[in-house]
Each structure stands twice: as C-alpha cells, then as structure tokens.
Write a protein that holds these residues in place. Structure first.
Motif, PDB file in Angstrom:
ATOM      1  N   ILE A 284      43.456  46.787  38.183  1.00 52.90           N
ATOM      2  CA  ILE A 284      42.534  45.698  37.861  1.00 52.90           C
ATOM      3  C   ILE A 284      43.343  44.477  37.451  1.00 52.90           C
ATOM      4  CG2 ILE A 284      40.663  44.955  36.338  1.00 52.90           C
ATOM      5  CD1 ILE A 284      39.882  47.917  36.102  1.00 52.90           C
ATOM      6  N   ARG A 285      42.922  43.326  37.942  1.00 56.89           N
ATOM      7  CA  ARG A 285      43.645  42.079  37.688  1.00 56.89           C
ATOM      8  C   ARG A 285      42.725  41.067  37.010  1.00 56.89           C
ATOM      9  NH1 ARG A 285      45.408  37.719  42.330  1.00 56.89           N
ATOM     10  NH2 ARG A 285      46.737  36.383  41.030  1.00 56.89           N
ATOM     11  N   ARG A 286      43.296  40.335  36.047  1.00 59.09           N
ATOM     12  CA  ARG A 286      42.603  39.183  35.465  1.00 59.09           C
ATOM     13  C   ARG A 286      43.351  37.922  35.898  1.00 59.09           C
ATOM     14  NH1 ARG A 286      41.632  41.293  29.359  1.00 59.09           N
ATOM     15  NH2 ARG A 286      43.764  40.534  29.153  1.00 59.09           N
ATOM     16  N   ARG A 287      42.621  36.899  36.287  1.00 60.79           N
ATOM     17  CA  ARG A 287      43.280  35.687  36.772  1.00 60.79           C
ATOM     18  C   ARG A 287      42.406  34.465  36.530  1.00 60.79           C
ATOM     19  NH1 ARG A 287      40.984  33.916  41.477  1.00 60.79           N
ATOM     20  NH2 ARG A 287      39.583  35.398  42.516  1.00 60.79           N
ATOM     21  N   GLY A 288      43.050  33.288  36.597  1.00 63.31           N
ATOM     22  CA  GLY A 288      42.333  32.023  36.579  1.00 63.31           C
ATOM     23  C   GLY A 288      41.856  31.587  35.219  1.00 63.31           C
ATOM     24  N   THR A 289      41.256  30.399  35.193  1.00 61.72           N
ATOM     25  CA  THR A 289      40.637  29.835  33.991  1.00 61.72           C
ATOM     26  C   THR A 289      39.291  29.224  34.386  1.00 61.72           C
ATOM     27  OG1 THR A 289      42.838  29.258  33.134  1.00 61.72           O
ATOM     28  CG2 THR A 289      40.934  28.219  32.088  1.00 61.72           C
ATOM     29  N   PRO A 290      38.163  29.752  33.893  1.00 60.80           N
ATOM     30  CA  PRO A 290      38.071  30.932  33.021  1.00 60.80           C
ATOM     31  C   PRO A 290      38.508  32.186  33.766  1.00 60.80           C
ATOM     32  CG  PRO A 290      35.913  30.313  33.825  1.00 60.80           C
ATOM     33  CD  PRO A 290      36.848  29.228  34.266  1.00 60.80           C
ATOM     34  N   ARG A 291      38.954  33.169  32.998  1.00 55.04           N
ATOM     35  CA  ARG A 291      39.548  34.351  33.596  1.00 55.04           C
ATOM     36  C   ARG A 291      38.519  35.211  34.322  1.00 55.04           C
ATOM     37  NH1 ARG A 291      43.459  36.835  29.072  1.00 55.04           N
ATOM     38  NH2 ARG A 291      44.842  37.389  30.775  1.00 55.04           N
ATOM     39  N   VAL A 292      38.867  35.559  35.536  1.00 55.77           N
ATOM     40  CA  VAL A 292      38.029  36.424  36.367  1.00 55.77           C
ATOM     41  C   VAL A 292      38.681  37.809  36.405  1.00 55.77           C
ATOM     42  CG1 VAL A 292      37.131  36.835  38.680  1.00 55.77           C
ATOM     43  CG2 VAL A 292      37.250  34.496  37.781  1.00 55.77           C
ATOM     44  N   THR A 293      37.893  38.842  36.184  1.00 55.69           N
ATOM     45  CA  THR A 293      38.399  40.217  36.203  1.00 55.69           C
ATOM     46  C   THR A 293      37.913  40.893  37.467  1.00 55.69           C
ATOM     47  OG1 THR A 293      38.280  40.271  33.790  1.00 55.69           O
ATOM     48  CG2 THR A 293      38.526  42.372  34.922  1.00 55.69           C
ATOM     49  N   GLU A 294      38.848  41.445  38.246  1.00 45.39           N
ATOM     50  CA  GLU A 294      38.479  42.009  39.540  1.00 45.39           C
ATOM     51  C   GLU A 294      39.331  43.231  39.862  1.00 45.39           C
ATOM     52  OE1 GLU A 294      39.216  38.782  42.176  1.00 45.39           O
ATOM     53  OE2 GLU A 294      41.368  38.727  41.776  1.00 45.39           O
ATOM     54  N   ILE A 295      38.783  44.101  40.692  1.00 43.86           N
ATOM     55  CA  ILE A 295      39.520  45.268  41.170  1.00 43.86           C
ATOM     56  C   ILE A 295      40.479  44.808  42.265  1.00 43.86           C
ATOM     57  CG2 ILE A 295      39.320  47.443  42.412  1.00 43.86           C
ATOM     58  CD1 ILE A 295      36.732  47.952  40.890  1.00 43.86           C
ATOM     59  N   TRP A 296      41.758  45.162  42.093  1.00 40.85           N
ATOM     60  CA  TRP A 296      42.779  44.770  43.061  1.00 40.85           C
ATOM     61  C   TRP A 296      42.889  45.814  44.175  1.00 40.85           C
ATOM     62  CZ3 TRP A 296      44.639  40.258  43.987  1.00 40.85           C
ATOM     63  CH2 TRP A 296      45.829  40.098  44.696  1.00 40.85           C
ATOM     64  N   TYR A 297      43.039  47.075  43.807  1.00 40.01           N
ATOM     65  CA  TYR A 297      43.007  48.142  44.789  1.00 40.01           C
ATOM     66  C   TYR A 297      42.773  49.474  44.087  1.00 40.01           C
ATOM     67  CZ  TYR A 297      47.877  49.373  43.614  1.00 40.01           C
ATOM     68  OH  TYR A 297      49.007  49.761  42.978  1.00 40.01           O
ATOM     69  N   ARG A 298      42.383  50.472  44.876  1.00 38.70           N
ATOM     70  CA  ARG A 298      42.133  51.822  44.362  1.00 38.70           C
ATOM     71  C   ARG A 298      43.016  52.819  45.088  1.00 38.70           C
ATOM     72  NH1 ARG A 298      36.246  50.252  44.700  1.00 38.70           N
ATOM     73  NH2 ARG A 298      35.412  50.241  42.559  1.00 38.70           N
TER      74      ARG A 298
END
Length: 302
Positions: A284-298
């Motif tokens: 899971i990755r958090r990025r950007g401003t405001p921070r977006v939380t997303e699944i990167w890979y499984r």
C-alpha cells in the motif's frame, strides 16, 4: 432353448455391467463437478475475506496520513492486529511499515560502496552468511549476477538481468536462500523504489546501526524517547552524522536515507477455511498532497 436363455442372460449381464459402469462414470463426473464448484466458492470466499482486510488497511493508513507526517508504532495502523471468526474459518492480519527495513533497491545504485557495506553489516546482525549477502548484492546489481550460469541450472531456469526489484520474494531465487534465511532477511529488509527512505521511528536498531556504525552512544540518546513519542525532526540525527563525518555534504548524503514518516506499507493477511490456509501480501502506498492511500500491488494467495 436352453442355449437361447443362456445367451439372453449373458447379454443382460453385459448390459447391466455397462449400465453400472456408466452410472459410476456419471456419478464420478458429478462429484468432480461438485468438487470444482466447492473449490471455486472457497476461492471466491477467501478472496473476499482478504479483500476485506485490505480495505481496512487502506482506511487506517488513510486516516493516519491525514493526521500528520510522522509514523510510529503507537499509531492505529501499527497496533492493528486482527483475528476475526468468519464462516467456515478465520481471518487475521497486520500492517507493517516497509520503510522500517533496509531498502534492497539501494544496492542497485552502483558504485555506492557505502550501501553495500551497510547491507553486509545488516546481514551479519541478522545472522546471514557473508556468502549469501554477497549473492544478494550480486543478484540485484545492474547488469545481473556475475555467475548467471548457476541460475540456468535450476529446476525452472531463469536469467536474472539485475536492476531494481518489485518484490522481496524475488530474492528466493538467490542461490543458498533457504526458507529460514529468507525470513531472517525479511525481518530487516524491504523492497521499495530506490528513493524510499528509512523511517527513524519504526526501523529496528540493527537497520539504523548498519547505516550509522560506531555511533551507538549518540544513537541511544536520539532513540531514547521514540518508544513513547515519534521523532518529529532529523536535526539531532544530522548532528550525530556530522560528528562522525566532519563534512556537511557527506552528512547530508547519509541524512537523505532517513525520514520521520512513511509512504510504503504492507498488509499481511491470512484466511483459514476448513483445512485450507491462504496468505496474501498487499503493498500500500500513500502519495501526494492531500495524501492519497492506494493499493500498489498484491501477492497471493501464497
């Protein structure tokens, strides 16, 4: 007449035998279909359970990311260790900070000897042999390992070309990497983009000491209070590095390996259904401003 009756009886027996065989075949196929359907349902059910923990992990990390820039073992995401009873089994999971580990992809930055020396010190702390540590460095270096022939002798031959890794599981291909060695390595190392830093608040002492050798007394002072409160600034760490190197440019290069927060995490979940166990690892990755939380890979079920 008797001969005719005997012939008729023989034909009847043959027909009955053929019908019995057909019934057995049909029943066998029906059972096979039921088994496949049961397996399909179990796999689908398992995927939903594992998806549920992934969704929880994204929510927890997203909420935490909106609270501030630091990440610490006292955060909700770090304390979240769940075990839930479900239909036909149980689901459990936890979230780990990938940036608590030594970034294996730093070893791609040839000819950065400092990274390689730090990894060798870490391997020694993790009770990994120097030969295995050198094999890991050789495996990930740009251009691929020096002795590529040994990889062609595997039961399933591969031809590694080096460069950044996507997953730490790729290191299972390194010659001499046993299950025990791999688990030791995973305790202290991670695979992330090369620019990802080590979180001073979550990294084990072994990882920090590998990068900053011969500074135990100063590091003790820095880390003394991190168990209770997160370190919010790297100013004190810079002073420690400067006292060792006496060179501001060199000190800043080392300082760039550290951060007080994290953007990369891994959700590890296990679903047990009846007699089957399925594991999944989700980055899971958090990025950007405001921070977006997303699944990167499984990865998985494993």
């Amino acid at each position: 007449m008797r001969g005719t009756r005997g012939f008729v009886m023989l034909n009847a027996l043959v027909i009955v035998a053929a019908m019995s065989a057909a019934v057995v075949l049909v029943m066998g196929r029906a059972q096979a279909v039921r088994d496949v359907q049961y397996l399909d349902v179990s796999v689908a059910q398992t995927k939903l359970y594992l998806d549920g923990f992934d969704a929880l992990a994204v929510q927890l990390l997203g909420e935490d990311g909106r609270r501030g820039i630091t990440d610490h073992p006292s955060d909700n995401w770090a304390k979240a260790s769940y075990t839930v009873d479900v239909d036909r089994g149980q689901v459990s999971g936890q979230i780990r900070d990938l940036q608590s580990g030594f970034n294996i992809n730093w070893l791609n930055w040839a000819p950065d000897v400092a990274n390689q020396e730090a990894f060798l010190r870490l391997a020694d702390s993790a009770s990994l042999s120097s030969n295995l540590a050198e094999a890991v460095i050789d495996f990930v270096k740009l251009g691929g390992p020096s002795n590529r022939a040994i990889y062609g002798q595997r039961p399933i031959p591969i031809d590694p070309d080096g460069g950044p890794l996507v997953s730490i599981w790729q290191l299972r291909d390194v010659p001499g990497m046993t299950d025990e060695s791999f688990e030791k390595l995973r305790k202290y190392a991670s695979v992330m983009p090369p620019e990802a830093k080590i979180n001073i608040n979550t990294a084990p002492r072994e990882v920090i000491d590998a990068i900053l050798p011969n500074s135990s007394q100063e590091i003790n002072g820095l880390l003394q209070g991190r168990e209770q409160e997160p370190i919010a600034s790297l100013d004190m760490l810079f002073d420690i590095i400067m006292s060792q190197l006496q060179d501001e440019v060199a000190a800043n290069l080392v300082l760039e390996k550290f951060a007080v927060g994290s953007d990369w995490f891994i959700a590890e979940s296990v679903a047990q259904l009846n007699d089957s166990t399925f594991r999944r690892e989700t980055v899971i990755r958090r990025r950007g401003t405001p921070r977006v939380t997303e699944i990167w890979y499984r990865l998985g079920p494993l």
